[in-house]
Design a protein around this motif. Structure first.
Motif, PDB file in Angstrom:
ATOM      1  N   GLY A 275      18.632  52.031 -47.540  1.00 19.52           N
ATOM      2  CA  GLY A 275      19.975  51.988 -48.100  1.00 19.52           C
ATOM      3  C   GLY A 275      20.226  50.816 -49.024  1.00 19.52           C
ATOM      4  O   GLY A 275      19.301  50.323 -49.691  1.00 19.52           O
ATOM      5  N   PRO A 276      21.469  50.326 -49.073  1.00 21.03           N
ATOM      6  CA  PRO A 276      21.854  49.317 -50.077  1.00 21.03           C
ATOM      7  C   PRO A 276      21.010  48.048 -50.067  1.00 21.03           C
ATOM      8  O   PRO A 276      20.697  47.512 -51.131  1.00 21.03           O
ATOM      9  CB  PRO A 276      23.314  48.997 -49.700  1.00 21.03           C
ATOM     10  N   ILE A 513      18.432  48.203 -40.914  1.00 18.17           N
ATOM     11  CA  ILE A 513      18.516  48.828 -39.577  1.00 18.17           C
ATOM     12  C   ILE A 513      19.908  48.611 -39.004  1.00 18.17           C
ATOM     13  O   ILE A 513      20.546  49.538 -38.478  1.00 18.17           O
ATOM     14  CB  ILE A 513      17.450  48.231 -38.640  1.00 18.17           C
ATOM     15  N   ILE A 514      20.410  47.374 -39.110  1.00 18.96           N
ATOM     16  CA  ILE A 514      21.732  47.045 -38.564  1.00 18.96           C
ATOM     17  C   ILE A 514      22.815  47.804 -39.319  1.00 18.96           C
ATOM     18  O   ILE A 514      23.745  48.368 -38.713  1.00 18.96           O
ATOM     19  CB  ILE A 514      21.965  45.526 -38.636  1.00 18.96           C
ATOM     20  N   VAL A 515      22.708  47.830 -40.650  1.00 14.45           N
ATOM     21  CA  VAL A 515      23.680  48.561 -41.460  1.00 14.45           C
ATOM     22  C   VAL A 515      23.658  50.046 -41.095  1.00 14.45           C
ATOM     23  O   VAL A 515      24.710  50.698 -41.025  1.00 14.45           O
ATOM     24  CB  VAL A 515      23.381  48.359 -42.960  1.00 14.45           C
ATOM     25  N   GLY A 516      22.470  50.580 -40.821  1.00 11.39           N
ATOM     26  CA  GLY A 516      22.353  51.973 -40.410  1.00 11.39           C
ATOM     27  C   GLY A 516      23.067  52.243 -39.101  1.00 11.39           C
ATOM     28  O   GLY A 516      23.774  53.253 -38.952  1.00 11.39           O
ATOM     29  N   VAL A 517      22.893  51.340 -38.136  1.00  7.29           N
ATOM     30  CA  VAL A 517      23.587  51.493 -36.851  1.00  7.29           C
ATOM     31  C   VAL A 517      25.100  51.474 -37.061  1.00  7.29           C
ATOM     32  O   VAL A 517      25.836  52.298 -36.498  1.00  7.29           O
ATOM     33  CB  VAL A 517      23.175  50.370 -35.872  1.00  7.29           C
ATOM     34  N   ILE A 518      25.568  50.546 -37.890  1.00  6.47           N
ATOM     35  CA  ILE A 518      27.009  50.415 -38.136  1.00  6.47           C
ATOM     36  C   ILE A 518      27.569  51.688 -38.753  1.00  6.47           C
ATOM     37  O   ILE A 518      28.630  52.189 -38.342  1.00  6.47           O
ATOM     38  CB  ILE A 518      27.279  49.199 -39.046  1.00  6.47           C
ATOM     39  N   SER A 519      26.860  52.238 -39.731  1.00  6.92           N
ATOM     40  CA  SER A 519      27.375  53.435 -40.412  1.00  6.92           C
ATOM     41  C   SER A 519      27.240  54.689 -39.553  1.00  6.92           C
ATOM     42  O   SER A 519      28.133  55.543 -39.543  1.00  6.92           O
ATOM     43  CB  SER A 519      26.646  53.634 -41.747  1.00  6.92           C
ATOM     44  N   LEU A 520      26.148  54.815 -38.795  1.00  7.35           N
ATOM     45  CA  LEU A 520      25.912  56.032 -38.017  1.00  7.35           C
ATOM     46  C   LEU A 520      26.744  56.084 -36.737  1.00  7.35           C
ATOM     47  O   LEU A 520      27.060  57.169 -36.245  1.00  7.35           O
ATOM     48  CB  LEU A 520      24.422  56.158 -37.678  1.00  7.35           C
ATOM     49  N   THR A 521      27.095  54.914 -36.199  1.00  8.80           N
ATOM     50  CA  THR A 521      27.899  54.892 -34.968  1.00  8.80           C
ATOM     51  C   THR A 521      29.387  54.769 -35.256  1.00  8.80           C
ATOM     52  O   THR A 521      30.209  54.995 -34.363  1.00  8.80           O
ATOM     53  CB  THR A 521      27.496  53.718 -34.062  1.00  8.80           C
TER      54      THR A 521
END
Length: 728
Positions: A275-276, A513-521
């Motif tokens: 992502g970004p 990975i952290i940004v992914g968790v934030i967006s997916l959850t």
């Protein structure tokens, strides 16, 4: 990449008779866990590093790849180079015979078999897809690729923690991790270049994507541990655990939950790792690292530091002021606070101690000054590029908005340093100890690459084109100096660039990975709701809450990752409060930057303490005090948008003048020195209140601030007269 320093080039225009103080500040520090190869292995690794940098320049300027494929290769290349160059454990000493735990080599050799088997299967999958199949059989993905890959990855990571050899030797467990990194990338290149890419995040996603994502995430976090420490790894693991325990948590943290397969089928996409953060590291960041490497190869860093000595070294507390100027200049081309400390602090800290600064103060000044380099346009430690990617605001607009905040930060540190020097009666450096400014001015053309970069950006060129032009100009300008860049020097610059890039690339991937968790959850959106609830009580309270969260998320993390995470969690909530997106992101970015000097985990302060020999915690507290303005200025973005160049020129100029005067008063209040004499607590409180009123920016608050400043000055003048009339 070499394990020995190249002989110094003769300085024709600036001889030792001119008291040139800075030599080789551009040299990249060698980390304690970085291998130093020799012989054929050195040549092979150097070939890889040069190839990695060249690949990016070619793809960005000549033959662009498909976006996801390019980012996959970008991350995989950093993993391969990272595991080759950085050891997972300390090196064995000569006293230990250069080897410990021999069993790790044998077990690593065994683990290499499933790794190679998984890699072979990716070739087999490509043949299946080329044959017209719409999907790869799940049995093959699970038993012939997935489990062998996970087994090899987990065994390789654990073995690398115990594998200890001489610094010049490569590691079999790390070879396993190199093969696993290639196997992960190869699978994604096969799967994501077919219609299978459309199924990510659904129950129809191939199970191989989840296996590859689990292994890829583990590899990224392990390399992050090696190059950036445990802080980001721990935060990343906490977020990953949250994905699966979230359904059992109360309040705004609770959410319906995601299955392991569904989450990992999405985390290695543009919603997470690709992502970004990786978008920025694979374009702007890698390009500007190459630019910085070219500047380093032409010894521009030496010139910056010597120029700072010539300009500021004579004033009281001279070396401390040199640290401010040099760190600001180096911050233009250096991507990290700690890296800036090491580059300039190795020279300025000993000189600060020589003129009377304590070990603690010398380290604190360098840490605070180097941290300011992260908010110094035009490059801003890569944070500006991520901000542009996330917000969609043009990079040039962000760079312009950063000018006044950077001026205020460095002005504050300068005033603090000047007041302390006056308070302690320090001297500057003697004329015969300093470089000759007259001769240094003759080499001012070394600024041309940076001027070309800024000019090209503001002429509307893309960031990629502007960065490439600046890089080429750095090589051309070097021919006006004794450090001419021929083919060998250009190849060395490409080699240096790859090694400089490894940390920032893997950190951006881990942040992904952290940004992914934030967006997916959806935890970011729920945090925004929480901020809105707090704002109903007090908007200022909501901003203070956002400040603490931003600093907490940034502790122990490099600036780029700290901002990326905080921008995902905090910035959306601030925007929902009605704050302009640029203001909201600058608010978050500022606090992500100053987390490097915020106790208890202050990376820049720790690096400075290592050079000065002071206590790390005491140094971080002192650097926090010196950089105190950075904790106040972001609140003023909200109350006075002119500080971000929003308004007509008169309003902006008034905001700059009053805010600068405000940080002058703030420095005097914090340090307890004003009007050439020490200040008592009543006057110090008046100065701090006056500073806050001046920084706020309204007409009435400015008048009130000036009134308090005048009263403080009159009280201090009376105090000075009393002190002068008191017999010694």
């Amino acid at each position: 990449m070499t394990n020995e320093h190249s002989p110094k080039d003769p300085i024709e225009e600036l001889s030792d008779d001119d008291h040139i103080l800075a030599h080789d500040v551009d040299e990249e520090p060698v980390e304690a866990n970085r291998r130093l190869f020799d012989g054929w292995l050195l040549k092979f690794v150097t070939l890889l590093t040069i190839g990695y940098s060249s690949f990016h320049l070619y793809s960005l300027n000549i033959a662009p790849m498909e976006t996801w494929s390019y980012r996959i290769v970008h991350v995989a290349g950093a993993l391969v180079l990272g595991f080759i160059l950085y050891a997972g454990a300390r090196f064995a000493t000569q006293e230990e015979g250069g080897i410990r735990h021999r069993w790790t080599t044998w077990m690593g050799s065994v683990a290499l078999l499933p790794a190679l088997y998984a890699l072979y299967q990716t070739y087999s999958f490509s043949q299946i897809v080329a044959g017209g199949a719409l999907r790869i059989p799940p049995v093959l993905e699970t038993w012939h690729y997935g489990w062998p890959l996970l087994a090899a990855t987990s065994i390789g990571i654990i073995l690398s923690w115990f594998h200890q050899r001489e610094r010049s030797r490569f590691s079999v467990p790390d070879l396993v991790l190199v093969v696993c990194s290639i196997a992960v990338a190869a699978y994604f290149l096969v799967a994501y270049n077919t219609n299978m890419r459309m199924t990510t995040g659904t129950s129809f996603a191939p199970v191989g994507i989840s296996f590859a994502a689990v292994a890829g995430s583990a590899l990224i976090l392990e390399l992050t541990r090696r190059v950036a420490g445990l802080a980001l790894v721990v935060i990343g693991l906490v977020f990953l655990v949250y994905v699966f325990v979230g359904p059992y948590l109360p309040g705004f943290l609770g959410f319906p939950g995601l299955s392991v397969q569904r989450f990992f089928s999405q985390v290695y996409t543009d919603a997470g790792i690709l992502g970004p953060t990786t978008a920025v590291s694979s374009t702007y960041i890698i390009l500007f690292i190459v630019f910085a490497a070219f500047l380093q190869a032409s010894k521009v860093g030496d010139y910056f530091v010597n120029f700072a000595f010539a300009a500021a070294g004579r004033s009281r507390g001279g070396p401390a002021k040199v640290a401010i100027f040099a760190s600001g200049l180096m911050g233009m081309i250096n991507g990290t606070s700690a890296g800036n400390v090491v580059s300039t602090g190795s020279l300025t800290i000993p000189l600060m101690k020589k003129v009377g600064y304590s070990k603690k103060s010398a380290g604190a000044v360098e840490a605070a000054a180097s941290t300011g380099g992260q908010i110094m346009p035009p490059i801003m430690g890569a944070g500006a590029f991520i901000m542009a990617e996330i917000t969609g605001i043009p990079y040039t607009e962000i760079a312009i908005a950063a000018i006044i905040p950077a001026v205020l930060y460095f002005a504050s540190v300068y005033f603090m340093v000047d007041f302390e020097a006056a308070k302690l009666g320090m001297r500057g450096m003697r004329e015969d100890e300093l470089p000759k400014l007259r001769k240094l001015i003759k080499q001012v053309y070394l600024f041309i690459p940076i001027i070309i970069l800024i000019y090209a950006l503001f002429q509307g060129y893309s960031v990629i084109r502007a960065g490439t032009l600046a890089t080429v100009s750095a090589a051309v300008v070097s021919w006006l100096t004794p450090n001419k860049m021929g083919i060998r020097a250009i190849l060395r610059a490409l080699d240096i660039a790859s090694m400089m890039a490894i940390q920032i690339i893997v950190v951006c991937a881990a942040a992904g990975i952290i940004v992914g968790v934030i967006s997916l959850t959806g935890v970011g959106a729920r945090f925004s709701v929480l901020l809105l609830d707090v704002a109903q009580t007090s908007q200022l309270l909501a901003l203070i809450f956002a400040m603490f969260i931003s600093i907490l998320l940034g502790m122990g993390m490099p600036t780029t990752a700290a901002y990326a995470v905080a921008a995902s969690v905090v910035a959306p909530g601030l925007v929902k409060l009605g704050i302009d997106p640029l203001t909201a992101h600058f608010f978050v970015f500022y606090f992500a930057v100053v987390s490097a000097i915020t106790p208890p985990v202050a990376l820049a302060s720790y690096a400075a303490a290592g050079i000065s020999g002071a206590n790390a915690m005491e140094t971080s507290v002192a650097s926090f005090r010196i950089g105190i303005a950075a904790f106040i200025v972001p609140f003023m973005f909200f109350y006075n948008s002119a500080l971000l160049m929003d308004g007509d020129w008169f309003v902006i100029a008034r905001a700059l003048v009053t805010a600068t005067f405000g940080v002058y008063l703030l420095s005097g209040g914090v340090l307890g020195w004003f009007g050439k004499v020490g200040a008592g607590w009543p006057v110090r409180i008046m100065l701090i209140v006056a500073a806050l009123l001046m920084i706020e920016g309204g007409l009435w608050t400015d008048m009130a601030g000036v009134s308090l400043a005048v009263i403080s000055f009159l009280l201090q003048r009376q105090r000075r007269l009393r002190v002068a009339s008191t017999p010694a």
